[in-house]
Design a protein around this motif. Structure first.
Motif, PDB file in Angstrom:
ATOM      1  N   ALA A 145      44.380  35.076  42.288  1.00  0.00           N
ATOM      2  CA  ALA A 145      44.423  34.215  43.357  1.00  0.00           C
ATOM      3  C   ALA A 145      45.740  34.480  43.963  1.00  0.00           C
ATOM      4  O   ALA A 145      45.988  34.461  45.498  1.00  0.00           O
ATOM      5  N   LYS A 146      46.908  34.858  43.288  1.00  0.00           N
ATOM      6  CA  LYS A 146      48.152  35.139  43.942  1.00  0.00           C
ATOM      7  C   LYS A 146      48.110  36.283  44.553  1.00  0.00           C
ATOM      8  O   LYS A 146      48.441  36.420  46.033  1.00  0.00           O
ATOM      9  N   PHE A 147      47.063  37.512  44.255  1.00  0.00           N
ATOM     10  CA  PHE A 147      47.218  38.661  45.133  1.00  0.00           C
ATOM     11  C   PHE A 147      46.354  38.258  46.527  1.00  0.00           C
ATOM     12  O   PHE A 147      46.864  38.959  47.609  1.00  0.00           O
ATOM     13  N   ILE A 148      45.320  37.496  46.516  1.00  0.00           N
ATOM     14  CA  ILE A 148      44.794  36.948  47.643  1.00  0.00           C
ATOM     15  C   ILE A 148      45.725  36.204  48.635  1.00  0.00           C
ATOM     16  O   ILE A 148      45.776  36.815  49.750  1.00  0.00           O
ATOM     17  N   ARG A 149      46.522  35.487  48.018  1.00  0.00           N
ATOM     18  CA  ARG A 149      47.404  34.543  48.729  1.00  0.00           C
ATOM     19  C   ARG A 149      48.360  35.591  49.554  1.00  0.00           C
ATOM     20  O   ARG A 149      48.654  35.248  50.502  1.00  0.00           O
ATOM     21  N   GLU A 198      41.509  44.067  36.180  1.00  0.00           N
ATOM     22  CA  GLU A 198      40.182  43.364  36.745  1.00  0.00           C
ATOM     23  C   GLU A 198      40.649  42.573  37.895  1.00  0.00           C
ATOM     24  O   GLU A 198      39.946  41.966  38.843  1.00  0.00           O
ATOM     25  N   ASP A 199      42.116  41.589  37.609  1.00  0.00           N
ATOM     26  CA  ASP A 199      42.512  40.822  38.797  1.00  0.00           C
ATOM     27  C   ASP A 199      42.683  41.587  39.936  1.00  0.00           C
ATOM     28  O   ASP A 199      42.338  41.104  41.103  1.00  0.00           O
ATOM     29  N   VAL A 200      43.145  42.916  40.196  1.00  0.00           N
ATOM     30  CA  VAL A 200      43.116  43.832  41.341  1.00  0.00           C
ATOM     31  C   VAL A 200      41.833  43.800  41.883  1.00  0.00           C
ATOM     32  O   VAL A 200      41.489  43.875  43.328  1.00  0.00           O
ATOM     33  N   ARG A 201      40.974  44.301  41.155  1.00  0.00           N
ATOM     34  CA  ARG A 201      39.611  44.518  41.575  1.00  0.00           C
ATOM     35  C   ARG A 201      38.961  43.137  42.138  1.00  0.00           C
ATOM     36  O   ARG A 201      38.414  43.253  43.137  1.00  0.00           O
ATOM     37  N   VAL A 202      39.051  42.163  41.501  1.00  0.00           N
ATOM     38  CA  VAL A 202      38.590  40.851  42.066  1.00  0.00           C
ATOM     39  C   VAL A 202      39.089  40.458  43.363  1.00  0.00           C
ATOM     40  O   VAL A 202      38.668  40.083  44.255  1.00  0.00           O
ATOM     41  N   ALA A 203      40.461  40.408  43.131  1.00  0.00           N
ATOM     42  CA  ALA A 203      41.121  39.942  44.495  1.00  0.00           C
ATOM     43  C   ALA A 203      40.926  40.710  45.695  1.00  0.00           C
ATOM     44  O   ALA A 203      40.688  40.447  46.815  1.00  0.00           O
ATOM     45  N   SER A 204      40.822  42.193  45.516  1.00  0.00           N
ATOM     46  CA  SER A 204      40.448  42.837  46.708  1.00  0.00           C
ATOM     47  C   SER A 204      39.168  42.718  46.998  1.00  0.00           C
ATOM     48  O   SER A 204      38.704  42.519  48.289  1.00  0.00           O
ATOM     49  N   MET A 205      37.975  42.281  46.091  1.00  0.00           N
ATOM     50  CA  MET A 205      36.733  42.155  46.625  1.00  0.00           C
ATOM     51  C   MET A 205      36.541  40.909  47.229  1.00  0.00           C
ATOM     52  O   MET A 205      35.842  40.653  48.177  1.00  0.00           O
ATOM     53  N   LEU A 206      37.352  39.860  47.027  1.00  0.00           N
ATOM     54  CA  LEU A 206      37.472  38.433  47.374  1.00  0.00           C
ATOM     55  C   LEU A 206      38.376  38.110  48.240  1.00  0.00           C
ATOM     56  O   LEU A 206      38.684  36.887  48.568  1.00  0.00           O
ATOM     57  N   HIS A 207      39.038  39.120  48.851  1.00  0.00           N
ATOM     58  CA  HIS A 207      40.271  39.073  49.696  1.00  0.00           C
ATOM     59  C   HIS A 207      39.871  38.086  51.113  1.00  0.00           C
ATOM     60  O   HIS A 207      40.662  37.254  51.555  1.00  0.00           O
ATOM     61  N   GLY A 247      48.973  42.479  46.028  1.00  0.00           N
ATOM     62  CA  GLY A 247      48.984  41.919  47.580  1.00  0.00           C
ATOM     63  C   GLY A 247      49.084  43.160  48.520  1.00  0.00           C
ATOM     64  O   GLY A 247      48.576  42.960  49.597  1.00  0.00           O
ATOM     65  N   ARG A 248      50.549  43.818  48.455  1.00  0.00           N
ATOM     66  CA  ARG A 248      50.798  44.687  49.285  1.00  0.00           C
ATOM     67  C   ARG A 248      49.740  45.977  49.495  1.00  0.00           C
ATOM     68  O   ARG A 248      49.432  46.562  50.420  1.00  0.00           O
TER      69      ARG A 248
END
Length: 294
Positions: free
Chosen positions: A200-204, A144-153, A228-229
Motif C-alpha cells: 500500500a505504501k508503494f501505491i501511495r 510480492e509487494d512490488v508485484r501487487v503494488a504495480s498491478m494495483l497502482h 514507489g520510484r
C-alpha cells in the motif's frame, strides 16, 4: 523429511507470507489439507511445498481458485470438503479476506470486469507490473509487494469520473485534486482489504516526485520508497509509449520516451533508476499478450 517455516516457504516462492498463509488456509477449508503443528506453530514439509508451488504457478498463469483446487484433487489426491460442512454463519466482518476470494489477482480482475475505468486501464496496469517487476529485480528489491503494488497502482481510479480522467482540456483545480486522490484511495484499498500495508505504501508513493513537488505527501528524494520510484518510471514510460488514453497525446517511440525520462531525471524521477530502466529496455520486450489495441 525437511521441515519449513511459513517464511521459508514464502521466500522460496518469492511471495508475501500473508498471501501464502491464506492459500494454505483455503486448502484446509476446501480440501481438508491440514498443516502439522509443533509447539503450537505450523510446520510445513516437502509435500506442502509441492502443493503450494503448484498453486503459485497456476496463479501466475491466472487460473481461478476453482480450477486450481479441482486440479489439485487429481494431482495430489486431495478431496473437496462438501459445502455443507463449512461454517457460513459467520457475519461478513468476521469472514477472512480469502473467503471472499480477495487475493490481489482476484480483486484486480473482478474490479476490471465490473468497473469501466479499471477495465480501460487493465492492460496498462499489467504492463506496469511487468516492467516494474523487471526493474525491481535489477535493483534486488523484487517481491510480492512490488508485484501487487504495480498491478494495483491505479486501483484508486475506480471511483473517479471518466469525464475527469479522460478530459482533453486543462483540468480545474478541483478536478486535479480529485485525480490526485487515487494514490491515497489505492493505498487504503490495498491496506484495508488485502492487509498488505507495505504494498500500500508503494501505491501511495507512485506519484511522488524526486524534487518534492509530487503527491500526496510531497516527499523529497529518497524519502520516497524505492519501489514507489520504480513504479513511477514504469507508469510514465507505458503512458508515453502505449497507453495514451488518459493524456490524449501522440504515442512516443521508445527513444523519445527515454529522452523524456532523462529530461525529468532528478526532478520527477530518480536519475539512477532512469538509467537502469533505459539499459534494461535494451534487453526486455513487453509480451504481445499485454499489448491491447486501444
Amino acid at each position: 523429511m525437511t521441515k519449513y517455516t511459513l517464511e521459508e516457504i514464502s521466500a522460496s516462492l518469492g511471495r508475501n507470507s500473508n498471501i501464502v498463509e491464506s492459500w494454505f488456509e483455503e486448502l484446509e477449508t476446501k480440501l481438508g489439507h491440514f498443516i502439522e503443528t509443533e509447539d503450537g506453530k505450523k510446520v510445513y514439509d516437502d509435500y506442502d511445498l509441492k502443493i503450494i508451488l503448484y498453486v503459485s504457478e497456476k496463479r501466475d498463469e491466472r487460473w481461478s481458485f476453482e480450477d486450481i483446487f479441482s486440479k489439485l484433487g487429481e494431482i495430489f489426491s486431495l478431496q473437496s470438503i462438501p459445502p455443507s460442512t463449512k461454517d457460513d454463519t459467520a457475519p461478513p466482518e468476521e469472514k477472512t479476506l480469502n473467503e471472499w476470494g480477495r487475493d490481489p489477482e482476484t480483486l484486480f480482475y473482478e474490479i476490471a470486469q465490473d468497473n469501466d475505468v479499471i477495465q480501460i486501464f487493465k492492460y496498462h496496469s499489467l504492463r506496469v507490473m511487468f516492467l516494474s517487476s523487471m526493474l525491481a529485480k535489477r535493483v534486488d528489491c523484487y517481491d510480492e509487494d512490488v508485484r501487487v503494488a504495480s498491478m494495483l497502482h491505479d486501483i484508486g481510479k475506480m471511483g473517479i469520473s471518466k469525464n475527469i480522467l479522460f478530459k482533453s482540456e486543462k483540468l480545474t483545480e478541483l478536478e486535479f485534486t480529485i485525480i490526485q486522490s487515487h494514490s491515497h484511495v489505492g493505498n487504503v484499498i490495498v491496506r484495508k482489504h488485502l492487509g498488505m500495508t507495505r504494498a500500500a505504501k508503494f501505491i501511495r508513493d507512485h506519484h511522488e516526485r524526486w524534487d518534492g513537488t509530487g503527491y500526496p505527501r510531497r516527499l523529497l528524494g529518497d524519502e520516497i520508497t524505492l519501489q514507489g520510484r520504480i513504479i513511477s518510471i514504469c507508469d510514465a514510460f507505458d503512458t508515453m509509449t502505449i497507453d495514451q488514453r488518459n493524456y490524449m497525446k501522440t504515442v512516443l517511440s521508445n527513444d523519445e520516451a527515454f529522452s523524456e525520462l532523462r529530461k525529468c531525471s532528478w526532478t520527477q524521477f530518480d536519475g539512477n533508476l532512469v538509467n537502469l530502466f533505459i539499459d534494461m529496455m535494451g534487453e526486455v520486450t513487453i509480451p504481445e499478450y499485454l499489448i491491447e489495441e486501444p
